[in-house]
Write a protein that holds these residues in place. Structure first.
Motif, PDB file in Angstrom:
ATOM      1  N   ASP A 118       1.170  -1.121   0.002  1.00 26.44           N
ATOM      2  CA  ASP A 118      -0.098   0.641  -0.117  1.00 26.44           C
ATOM      3  C   ASP A 118       0.561   1.455   0.033  1.00 26.44           C
ATOM      4  OD1 ASP A 118      -2.743   1.133  -0.048  1.00 26.44           O
ATOM      5  OD2 ASP A 118      -2.110   2.192   1.817  1.00 26.44           O
ATOM      6  N   GLU A 119       1.833   0.824   0.742  1.00 29.60           N
ATOM      7  CA  GLU A 119       2.724   2.379   0.896  1.00 29.60           C
ATOM      8  C   GLU A 119       3.964   2.554  -0.599  1.00 29.60           C
ATOM      9  OE1 GLU A 119       6.700   3.954   3.735  1.00 29.60           O
ATOM     10  OE2 GLU A 119       5.996   2.166   3.560  1.00 29.60           O
ATOM     11  N   LEU A 120       4.156   1.239  -1.053  1.00 27.64           N
ATOM     12  CA  LEU A 120       4.632   1.603  -2.498  1.00 27.64           C
ATOM     13  C   LEU A 120       3.598   2.172  -3.332  1.00 27.64           C
ATOM     14  CD1 LEU A 120       7.367   0.799  -3.870  1.00 27.64           C
ATOM     15  CD2 LEU A 120       5.994  -1.712  -4.435  1.00 27.64           C
ATOM     16  N   PHE A 121       2.346   1.838  -3.432  1.00 27.97           N
ATOM     17  CA  PHE A 121       1.971   2.350  -4.134  1.00 27.97           C
ATOM     18  C   PHE A 121       0.891   3.497  -4.882  1.00 27.97           C
ATOM     19  CE2 PHE A 121       2.448  -2.503  -6.101  1.00 27.97           C
ATOM     20  CZ  PHE A 121       2.221  -2.146  -7.184  1.00 27.97           C
ATOM     21  N   ASP A 122       1.566   3.837  -3.112  1.00 32.72           N
ATOM     22  CA  ASP A 122       0.965   5.241  -3.311  1.00 32.72           C
ATOM     23  C   ASP A 122       2.403   6.553  -3.661  1.00 32.72           C
ATOM     24  OD1 ASP A 122      -0.775   5.733  -1.653  1.00 32.72           O
ATOM     25  OD2 ASP A 122      -0.648   5.564  -0.191  1.00 32.72           O
ATOM     26  N   LEU A 123       3.264   5.890  -4.413  1.00 30.89           N
ATOM     27  CA  LEU A 123       4.895   7.157  -4.512  1.00 30.89           C
ATOM     28  C   LEU A 123       4.142   7.089  -6.293  1.00 30.89           C
ATOM     29  CD1 LEU A 123       7.815   4.993  -2.868  1.00 30.89           C
ATOM     30  CD2 LEU A 123       6.715   6.754  -2.470  1.00 30.89           C
ATOM     31  N   GLY A 124       4.989   8.166  -6.490  1.00 34.53           N
ATOM     32  CA  GLY A 124       4.564   8.790  -8.423  1.00 34.53           C
ATOM     33  C   GLY A 124       3.849   8.236  -9.032  1.00 34.53           C
ATOM     34  N   ARG A 125       3.136   8.617  -7.339  1.00 34.35           N
ATOM     35  CA  ARG A 125       1.340   9.119  -8.022  1.00 34.35           C
ATOM     36  C   ARG A 125       1.242  10.854  -8.570  1.00 34.35           C
ATOM     37  NH1 ARG A 125      -1.067   4.430 -10.332  1.00 34.35           N
ATOM     38  NH2 ARG A 125       0.243   3.353  -8.534  1.00 34.35           N
ATOM     39  N   ASN A 126       1.725  11.561  -8.515  1.00 38.27           N
ATOM     40  CA  ASN A 126       1.631  13.340  -8.947  1.00 38.27           C
ATOM     41  C   ASN A 126       3.065  13.145 -10.398  1.00 38.27           C
ATOM     42  OD1 ASN A 126       4.282  12.328  -7.735  1.00 38.27           O
ATOM     43  ND2 ASN A 126       4.388  14.057  -6.724  1.00 38.27           N
ATOM     44  N   LEU A 127       2.785  12.264 -11.267  1.00 35.54           N
ATOM     45  CA  LEU A 127       4.100  11.904 -12.026  1.00 35.54           C
ATOM     46  C   LEU A 127       3.681  12.075 -13.777  1.00 35.54           C
ATOM     47  CD1 LEU A 127       6.670  10.226 -10.597  1.00 35.54           C
ATOM     48  CD2 LEU A 127       6.450  12.414 -10.927  1.00 35.54           C
ATOM     49  N   GLY A 128       2.137  12.021 -13.346  1.00 32.37           N
ATOM     50  CA  GLY A 128       1.485  12.815 -15.255  1.00 32.37           C
ATOM     51  C   GLY A 128       0.552  11.197 -15.645  1.00 32.37           C
ATOM     52  N   ALA A 129       0.811  10.173 -14.549  1.00 36.39           N
ATOM     53  CA  ALA A 129       0.457   8.880 -15.001  1.00 36.39           C
ATOM     54  C   ALA A 129      -0.723   8.002 -14.348  1.00 36.39           C
ATOM     55  CB  ALA A 129       1.607   8.275 -15.808  1.00 36.39           C
ATOM     56  N   ASN A 130      -1.455   6.959 -15.139  1.00 41.64           N
ATOM     57  CA  ASN A 130      -2.032   6.345 -13.716  1.00 41.64           C
ATOM     58  C   ASN A 130      -2.011   5.105 -13.536  1.00 41.64           C
ATOM     59  OD1 ASN A 130      -4.568   8.668 -14.086  1.00 41.64           O
ATOM     60  ND2 ASN A 130      -4.984   7.190 -15.362  1.00 41.64           N
ATOM     61  N   ILE A 131      -1.370   4.528 -14.548  1.00 41.22           N
ATOM     62  CA  ILE A 131       0.169   3.649 -14.486  1.00 41.22           C
ATOM     63  C   ILE A 131       1.234   3.721 -13.920  1.00 41.22           C
ATOM     64  CG2 ILE A 131       1.059   1.603 -15.659  1.00 41.22           C
ATOM     65  CD1 ILE A 131      -0.977   1.904 -16.996  1.00 41.22           C
ATOM     66  N   VAL A 132       1.780   3.129 -12.627  1.00 36.82           N
ATOM     67  CA  VAL A 132       3.583   3.369 -12.081  1.00 36.82           C
ATOM     68  C   VAL A 132       4.027   1.970 -12.318  1.00 36.82           C
ATOM     69  CG1 VAL A 132       4.915   4.670 -10.555  1.00 36.82           C
ATOM     70  CG2 VAL A 132       2.688   5.557 -11.577  1.00 36.82           C
TER      71      VAL A 132
END
Length: 223
Positions: A118-132
């Motif tokens: 859950d913590e990992l998949f919070d990262l990068g959500r502000n980088l312009g893509a729905n998929i990280v």
């Protein structure tokens, strides 16, 4: 940088402000896979071919081959499905607790999300893509596309083959499952369930159904 490139970046890729031709247009974020790249060909691709945006997050201490993975992914997607992969950004995060993290399972449905995951998949959500896509050091499996239901993404670890990254991405984009089983392996298809390290062709294929699934995905867009 010409006004036309700026206009295309703004209107097609949602890239505004200062632009890097290397990163924002060509999608080059690392030096591990040098090859000749054409700005003109990429501009044509941006304007005329459907694409899926993917953000990249490396947990500090992992040893990714970012450009190899992006280039291999694009070789498959463009050749097989007339779709390309656009990396919106790439960051490194210093979080030692997530370099090797706890995950309860890797099921495609009915997935149990651990606290670490859950913590990992919070990262990068502000980088312009729905998929990280995440680079970590989890030793097994070599990659996994199970994710929290509201945060699409996948991760790959240090044992990843040259095709693991795009294999896991393709589980997410189009929800494509494995196509075979351990006793009936198709080692020419990207979505083999017998291990991407066993793929025995120079460029794995995707069939018409798999490509249709990709093209129909909500995160595939066009200029």
């Amino acid at each position: 940088m010409s006004a036309s490139i700026r206009n295309v970046a703004d209107s097609c890729l949602d890239k505004t402000g200062r632009l890097s031709l290397r990163e924002d247009i060509l999608g080059v974020y690392a030096n591990d896979n040098p090859r000749n790249r054409s700005v003109l060909a990429q501009m044509d691709r941006i304007q005329n071919m459907p694409f899926v945006k993917v953000a990249l997050v490396t947990i500090q201490g992992a040893t990714p081959q970012i450009q190899r993975d992006l280039d291999n992914g694009n070789d498959v997607y463009q050749n097989e499905c007339d779709v390309w992969i656009y990396p919106t950004d790439s960051i490194t995060v210093n979080n030692p607790g997530l370099l090797v993290f706890e995950q309860d399972d890797c099921r495609g449905s009915g997935h149990s999300v651990s606290d670490d995951e859950d913590e990992l998949f919070d990262l990068g959500r502000n980088l312009g893509a729905n998929i990280v896509g995440y680079y970590v050091n989890n030793p097994s499996p070599f990659g996994c596309a199970a994710h929290p239901p509201d945060r699409r993404g996948f991760w790959v670890g240090p044992g990843a083959s040259p095709w693991t990254w795009v294999h896991e991405l393709t589980h997410v984009v189009g929800d494509n499952p494995h196509i075979d089983s351990d006793d009936n392996c198709d080692l020419t298809n990207l979505m083999t369930g017998c291990g991407t390290n066993n793929i025995n062709v120079a460029l794995p294929n995707l069939n018409n159904t798999q490509c249709d699934n990709i093209n129909d995905d909500d995160d595939v867009e066009e200029c």
